[in-house]
Design an enzyme around this catalytic site. Structure first.
Site, mmCIF file in Angstrom:
data_model
loop_
_atom_site.group_PDB
_atom_site.id
_atom_site.type_symbol
_atom_site.label_atom_id
_atom_site.label_comp_id
_atom_site.label_asym_id
_atom_site.label_seq_id
_atom_site.Cartn_x
_atom_site.Cartn_y
_atom_site.Cartn_z
ATOM 1 N N VAL A 184 0.834 -1.208 0.000
ATOM 2 C CA VAL A 184 0.000 0.000 0.000
ATOM 3 C C VAL A 184 0.867 1.256 0.000
ATOM 4 C CG1 VAL A 184 -1.771 1.273 1.253
ATOM 5 C CG2 VAL A 184 -1.890 -1.224 1.166
ATOM 6 N N ASP A 187 14.639 2.418 10.355
ATOM 7 C CA ASP A 187 13.481 2.259 11.224
ATOM 8 C C ASP A 187 12.498 3.422 11.035
ATOM 9 O OD1 ASP A 187 12.342 1.060 13.882
ATOM 10 O OD2 ASP A 187 12.509 3.225 14.230
ATOM 11 N N PHE A 213 2.796 4.106 7.039
ATOM 12 C CA PHE A 213 2.309 2.792 6.584
ATOM 13 C C PHE A 213 3.065 1.654 7.249
ATOM 14 C CE2 PHE A 213 1.517 5.698 3.055
ATOM 15 C CZ PHE A 213 0.208 5.396 2.720
ATOM 16 N N THR A 269 -6.987 -0.055 10.566
ATOM 17 C CA THR A 269 -7.511 -1.280 9.965
ATOM 18 C C THR A 269 -8.912 -1.624 10.462
ATOM 19 O OG1 THR A 269 -7.194 -3.692 9.903
ATOM 20 C CG2 THR A 269 -6.276 -2.561 11.778
ATOM 21 N N TYR A 289 -2.901 -7.816 16.449
ATOM 22 C CA TYR A 289 -2.653 -6.866 15.358
ATOM 23 C C TYR A 289 -3.650 -5.712 15.425
ATOM 24 C CZ TYR A 289 -3.064 -4.858 10.721
ATOM 25 O OH TYR A 289 -3.169 -3.976 9.691
ATOM 26 N N ASN A 339 -10.400 -4.909 2.969
ATOM 27 C CA ASN A 339 -9.470 -5.828 2.290
ATOM 28 C C ASN A 339 -8.873 -5.192 1.042
ATOM 29 O OD1 ASN A 339 -11.216 -7.506 4.078
ATOM 30 N ND2 ASN A 339 -9.817 -9.083 3.346
ATOM 31 N N PHE A 363 -11.227 -21.349 4.021
ATOM 32 C CA PHE A 363 -11.236 -21.434 5.484
ATOM 33 C C PHE A 363 -12.657 -21.323 6.029
ATOM 34 C CE2 PHE A 363 -6.689 -19.527 5.386
ATOM 35 C CZ PHE A 363 -6.144 -20.791 5.179
ATOM 36 N N ARG A 371 -16.011 -10.496 2.674
ATOM 37 C CA ARG A 371 -15.116 -9.369 2.921
ATOM 38 C C ARG A 371 -15.380 -8.269 1.901
ATOM 39 N NH1 ARG A 371 -14.789 -11.838 6.745
ATOM 40 N NH2 ARG A 371 -13.004 -12.650 7.912
ATOM 41 N N ARG A 389 -10.370 -20.233 9.965
ATOM 42 C CA ARG A 389 -9.141 -19.661 10.528
ATOM 43 C C ARG A 389 -9.549 -18.939 11.815
ATOM 44 N NH1 ARG A 389 -5.951 -15.719 6.520
ATOM 45 N NH2 ARG A 389 -7.672 -14.381 7.113
#
Ligand code: UDP
Length: 322
Positions: A14, A53, A72, A116, A140, A169, A205, A218, A278
Site C-alpha cells: 500500500v 526504522d 504505513f 484497519t 494486530y 481488504n 477457510f 469481505r 481460521r
C-alpha cells in the site's frame, strides 16, 4: 500546493502505491523503510529512499522540515500477532509513539495513519460505521487501535492534524506496484498462485458461516482507490483534530465468489478445498464508508471485483516475466 512528505513503509504494497500517487500529484516524497517486508525496487521512481526504522530514521529526517508523515510501516500478520504479541506492541505501538514524539519535537503538522478494520473485531452489525464499538479479536487489531488512541490525544494536546484510515481488504495493483509478500496470507494473491502453478489448490477457510454460500464475506477495495483517499485525507487534515475513516467499497464478496472471479479472469480451473475456519475470522466484514465519501469527497472508482482481480492478475503475470 506541493507538500514535502515522509512515507514510512513506502517499499511495501500500500505504501508504494500511495507514494507513487503522491509523486504523480506533484508532492515531494521521502520513503523510509527498513525492508523487513518491503522491497527496495518497489520504492517509486522519483522518491528519495532512506533505509531504516520508521521512527528513528524519520526522526533523523524531520529536522529538514516536512509538511507531513504518512505512516504505513507496520507488521500486519494476524496469526503472528497472536504468537508473538511483543513484536506488535513494540514494532507497531512503540514505534508509532516514538514517531509521534519526533513529529511533535520538530513541529511536523500532518499525519496520515494506516489503521484497519481489525480494530472493530467481530461486528455487531453490517456494514460497519466508524461509530461501531472497537473490540479487536487479535493483537494486530489491538496494536492499531492503541495507536489510534495515542494519535487522538497527541492531536488534541499538541495540535497535530491527524487522519486514521481504516482499511478493509486491500487488493489489486497499480502500475508496477502490487502485492508481493514473502509470507502471503491474503486470499486473492494466494488464489492467483494456484493459477500460476505455484500452489496446488486454494483452501477455503470455513464453509459453515451464516452467509449465503457458507463462506466468509469481505469488502475488497482497490489499492488505487485507497491511495486516492490518502491524498484527500492529507488535504482535509485539520490542526488539533484526529479523524477516522473506514475505506471499503461497501459491497461484500464471499470467498467462493472471489475464487470464481479468479477462475474467470485467469481462465484457470483453480481447485479449491474446504478447510477449517481460521481462528478469529469474523463471518462478515463490510465497511460503511459514507463518512469518507461525505467529508473527504472520496469516491471509489474501481469497485468491480473482476476489475480488481484482473489488475492483481496482470501484476502477477508481469512479475513472473520480470
Ligand atoms: N481465506 C481463505 N483461504 C485462504 C486465505 C484466506 O479462505 O487461503 C479467507 C479468510 O478466511 C477470509 C478471507 O479469505 O475470510 C479474506 O482473508 P484475507 O487473509 O485475504 O484478509 P482478512 O480478511 O483476513 O484481512
Amino acid at each position: 500546493k506541493a507538500l514535502k512528505l515522509i512515507v514510512t513503509g513506502g517499499a511495501g504494497y500500500v505504501g508504494s502505491v500511495c507514494a507513487a500517487r503522491l509523486l504523480e500529484a506533484g508532492h515531494e516524497v521521502v520513503v523510509v523503510d527498513d525492508l523487513s517486508t518491503g522491497h527496495a525496487d518497489a520504492v517509486p521512481d522519483g522518491a528519495r529512499f532512506v533505509e531504516g526504522d520508521a521512527a528513528d530514521a524519520t526522526a533523523g529526517l524531520l529536522a529538514e522540515g516536512f509538511d507531513g508523515v504518512l505512516h504505513f510501516a507496520a507488521t500486519s500478520l494476524v496469526g503472528e500477532s497472536m504468537q508473538d504479541p511483543g513484536k506488535y506492541w513494540r514494532g507497531n505501538v512503540f514505534t508509532a509513539i516514538r514517531l509521534l514524539d519526533a513529529m511533535r519535537e520538530h513541529g511536523t503538522p500532518r499525519l496520515v495513519f494506516s489503521s484497519t478494520a481489525a480494530t472493530y473485531g467481530e461486528p455487531e452489525r453490517s456494514p460497519i460505521p466508524e461509530t461501531a464499538p472497537t473490540m479487536p479479536t487479535n493483537t494486530y487489531g489491538a496494536s492499531k487501535l492503541a495507536i489510534d488512541h495515542a494519535i487522538t490525544s497527541y492531536a488534541r494536546a499538541h495540535g497535530l492534524a491527524a487522519m486514521s484510515l481504516r482499511y478493509f481488504n486491500v487488493a489489486g495493483a497499480y502500475g508496477r506496484y502490487g502485492e508481493r509478500h514473502t509470507v502471503e496470507t491474503h486470499l486473492i494473491p494466494l488464489v492467483l498462485q494456484v493459477a500460476t502453478g505455484h500452489r496446488e489448490q486454494i483452501q477455503i477457510f470455513g464453509d459453515d458461516y451464516p452467509t449465503e454460500d457458507g463462506t466468509a464475506i469481505r469488502d475488497y477495495i482497490h489499492v488505487s482507490d485507497l491511495a486516492d483517499a490518502h491524498l484527500l485525507a492529507l488535504q482535509h487534515a485539520e490542526r488539533g483534530v484526529h479523524r477516522i475513516y473506514n475505506l471499503g467499497n461497501g459491497t461484500g464478496f464471499s470467498v467462493r465468489q472471489v475464487i470464481e472471479a479468479c477462475r474467470e479472469v485467469t481462465g484457470h480451473a483453480i481447485p479449491a478445498a474446504v478447510a477449517p475456519r481460521r481462528e478469529g475470522d469474523p463471518a462478515i466484514l463490510v465497511a460503511a464508508s459514507d463518512r469518507a465519501r461525505e467529508e473527504l469527497g472520496w469516491k471509489p472508482e474501481r469497485t468491480d471485483l473482476y476489475g480488481i482481480v484482473a489488475d492483481a492478475w496482470r501484476f502477477t503475470q508481469e512479475r513472473a516475466q520480470a
